[in-house]
Design a protein around this motif. Structure first.
Motif, PDB file in Angstrom:
ATOM      1  N   MET A   1       6.057  -2.027  -7.844  1.00 35.03           N
ATOM      2  CA  MET A   1       7.212  -2.006  -6.950  1.00 35.03           C
ATOM      3  C   MET A   1       6.930  -1.160  -5.711  1.00 35.03           C
ATOM      4  O   MET A   1       7.304  -1.539  -4.604  1.00 35.03           O
ATOM      5  CB  MET A   1       8.445  -1.475  -7.683  1.00 35.03           C
ATOM      6  N   MET A   2       6.275  -0.027  -5.898  1.00 34.47           N
ATOM      7  CA  MET A   2       5.944   0.830  -4.757  1.00 34.47           C
ATOM      8  C   MET A   2       4.984   0.105  -3.817  1.00 34.47           C
ATOM      9  O   MET A   2       5.104   0.225  -2.600  1.00 34.47           O
ATOM     10  CB  MET A   2       5.326   2.136  -5.237  1.00 34.47           C
ATOM     11  N   GLU A   3       4.062  -0.668  -4.355  1.00 32.70           N
ATOM     12  CA  GLU A   3       3.151  -1.447  -3.516  1.00 32.70           C
ATOM     13  C   GLU A   3       3.894  -2.517  -2.727  1.00 32.70           C
ATOM     14  O   GLU A   3       3.523  -2.829  -1.595  1.00 32.70           O
ATOM     15  CB  GLU A   3       2.065  -2.106  -4.368  1.00 32.70           C
ATOM     16  N   GLN A   4       4.963  -3.073  -3.292  1.00 36.00           N
ATOM     17  CA  GLN A   4       5.753  -4.075  -2.590  1.00 36.00           C
ATOM     18  C   GLN A   4       6.598  -3.447  -1.481  1.00 36.00           C
ATOM     19  O   GLN A   4       6.779  -4.036  -0.427  1.00 36.00           O
ATOM     20  CB  GLN A   4       6.676  -4.814  -3.558  1.00 36.00           C
ATOM     21  N   TRP A   5       7.114  -2.252  -1.727  1.00 31.18           N
ATOM     22  CA  TRP A   5       8.029  -1.619  -0.781  1.00 31.18           C
ATOM     23  C   TRP A   5       7.315  -0.926   0.366  1.00 31.18           C
ATOM     24  O   TRP A   5       7.865  -0.798   1.451  1.00 31.18           O
ATOM     25  CB  TRP A   5       8.914  -0.608  -1.492  1.00 31.18           C
ATOM     26  N   HIS A   6       6.098  -0.422   0.110  1.00 30.42           N
ATOM     27  CA  HIS A   6       5.368   0.320   1.134  1.00 30.42           C
ATOM     28  C   HIS A   6       4.112  -0.446   1.526  1.00 30.42           C
ATOM     29  O   HIS A   6       3.352  -0.904   0.679  1.00 30.42           O
ATOM     30  CB  HIS A   6       4.999   1.718   0.637  1.00 30.42           C
ATOM     31  N   LEU A   7       3.905  -0.552   2.809  1.00 30.68           N
ATOM     32  CA  LEU A   7       2.821  -1.356   3.363  1.00 30.68           C
ATOM     33  C   LEU A   7       1.444  -0.819   2.994  1.00 30.68           C
ATOM     34  O   LEU A   7       0.534  -1.582   2.678  1.00 30.68           O
ATOM     35  CB  LEU A   7       2.976  -1.425   4.881  1.00 30.68           C
ATOM     36  N   PHE A   8       1.257   0.494   3.010  1.00 28.68           N
ATOM     37  CA  PHE A   8      -0.066   1.085   2.855  1.00 28.68           C
ATOM     38  C   PHE A   8      -0.331   1.687   1.482  1.00 28.68           C
ATOM     39  O   PHE A   8      -1.425   2.183   1.227  1.00 28.68           O
ATOM     40  CB  PHE A   8      -0.288   2.170   3.920  1.00 28.68           C
ATOM     41  N   PHE A   9       0.645   1.697   0.578  1.00 25.99           N
ATOM     42  CA  PHE A   9       0.467   2.361  -0.717  1.00 25.99           C
ATOM     43  C   PHE A   9      -0.421   1.537  -1.633  1.00 25.99           C
ATOM     44  O   PHE A   9      -0.249   0.326  -1.782  1.00 25.99           O
ATOM     45  CB  PHE A   9       1.812   2.597  -1.406  1.00 25.99           C
ATOM     46  N   GLU A  10      -1.385   2.198  -2.256  1.00 20.60           N
ATOM     47  CA  GLU A  10      -2.214   1.660  -3.333  1.00 20.60           C
ATOM     48  C   GLU A  10      -2.492   2.807  -4.297  1.00 20.60           C
ATOM     49  O   GLU A  10      -2.477   3.961  -3.891  1.00 20.60           O
ATOM     50  CB  GLU A  10      -3.547   1.137  -2.789  1.00 20.60           C
ATOM     51  N   PRO A  11      -2.762   2.522  -5.567  1.00 19.46           N
ATOM     52  CA  PRO A  11      -3.024   3.624  -6.507  1.00 19.46           C
ATOM     53  C   PRO A  11      -4.450   4.168  -6.383  1.00 19.46           C
ATOM     54  O   PRO A  11      -5.176   4.306  -7.358  1.00 19.46           O
ATOM     55  CB  PRO A  11      -2.776   2.983  -7.877  1.00 19.46           C
ATOM     56  N   THR A  12      -4.868   4.456  -5.175  1.00 23.99           N
ATOM     57  CA  THR A  12      -6.136   5.126  -4.899  1.00 23.99           C
ATOM     58  C   THR A  12      -5.828   6.379  -4.098  1.00 23.99           C
ATOM     59  O   THR A  12      -4.703   6.567  -3.640  1.00 23.99           O
ATOM     60  CB  THR A  12      -7.089   4.222  -4.088  1.00 23.99           C
ATOM     61  N   VAL A  13      -6.819   7.214  -3.882  1.00 25.72           N
ATOM     62  CA  VAL A  13      -6.592   8.438  -3.121  1.00 25.72           C
ATOM     63  C   VAL A  13      -6.205   8.101  -1.680  1.00 25.72           C
ATOM     64  O   VAL A  13      -5.226   8.622  -1.143  1.00 25.72           O
ATOM     65  CB  VAL A  13      -7.849   9.342  -3.161  1.00 25.72           C
ATOM     66  N   VAL A  14      -6.956   7.203  -1.060  1.00 23.61           N
ATOM     67  CA  VAL A  14      -6.676   6.823   0.325  1.00 23.61           C
ATOM     68  C   VAL A  14      -5.328   6.107   0.424  1.00 23.61           C
ATOM     69  O   VAL A  14      -4.540   6.364   1.338  1.00 23.61           O
ATOM     70  CB  VAL A  14      -7.809   5.948   0.889  1.00 23.61           C
ATOM     71  N   GLY A  15      -5.039   5.216  -0.504  1.00 23.19           N
ATOM     72  CA  GLY A  15      -3.773   4.496  -0.493  1.00 23.19           C
ATOM     73  C   GLY A  15      -2.584   5.402  -0.722  1.00 23.19           C
ATOM     74  O   GLY A  15      -1.520   5.219  -0.119  1.00 23.19           O
ATOM     75  N   THR A  16      -2.745   6.405  -1.576  1.00 26.16           N
ATOM     76  CA  THR A  16      -1.662   7.356  -1.824  1.00 26.16           C
ATOM     77  C   THR A  16      -1.392   8.203  -0.584  1.00 26.16           C
ATOM     78  O   THR A  16      -0.238   8.393  -0.188  1.00 26.16           O
ATOM     79  CB  THR A  16      -2.003   8.256  -3.023  1.00 26.16           C
ATOM     80  N   VAL A  17      -2.450   8.695   0.052  1.00 27.44           N
ATOM     81  CA  VAL A  17      -2.281   9.492   1.270  1.00 27.44           C
ATOM     82  C   VAL A  17      -1.660   8.642   2.379  1.00 27.44           C
ATOM     83  O   VAL A  17      -0.750   9.085   3.089  1.00 27.44           O
ATOM     84  CB  VAL A  17      -3.624  10.108   1.716  1.00 27.44           C
ATOM     85  N   ALA A  18      -2.119   7.404   2.523  1.00 28.71           N
ATOM     86  CA  ALA A  18      -1.556   6.509   3.542  1.00 28.71           C
ATOM     87  C   ALA A  18      -0.085   6.216   3.252  1.00 28.71           C
ATOM     88  O   ALA A  18       0.741   6.168   4.169  1.00 28.71           O
ATOM     89  CB  ALA A  18      -2.355   5.219   3.608  1.00 28.71           C
TER      90      ALA A  18
END
Length: 62
Positions: A19-36
């Motif tokens: 759900m978080m990946e759907q709501w936020h454009l840059f979120f992924e469960p990686t370090v870079v995706g979390t920071v983005a």
């Protein structure tokens, strides 16, 4: 968002991570995706809060 990034990396709460990946454009469960995702959320929150404060000040002067 940081907790979902960590939990998503280890495979916990996968539904919430999706759900978080759907709501936020840059979120992924990686370090870079979390920071983005955190940076994206900070920018969205700043714009929303600034808009509310600006409207408050406009109507408070009347």
């Amino acid at each position: 968002m940081v907790l979902l990034g960590v939990f998503g990396a280890v495979g916990v709460y996968e539904g919430a991570v999706r759900m978080m990946e759907q709501w936020h454009l840059f979120f992924e469960p990686t370090v870079v995706g979390t920071v983005a995702g955190v940076i994206e959320a900070v920018i969205i929150t700043f714009v929303f809060t600034y808009s509310v404060a600006w409207l408050y000040n406009v109507f408070a002067q009347r």
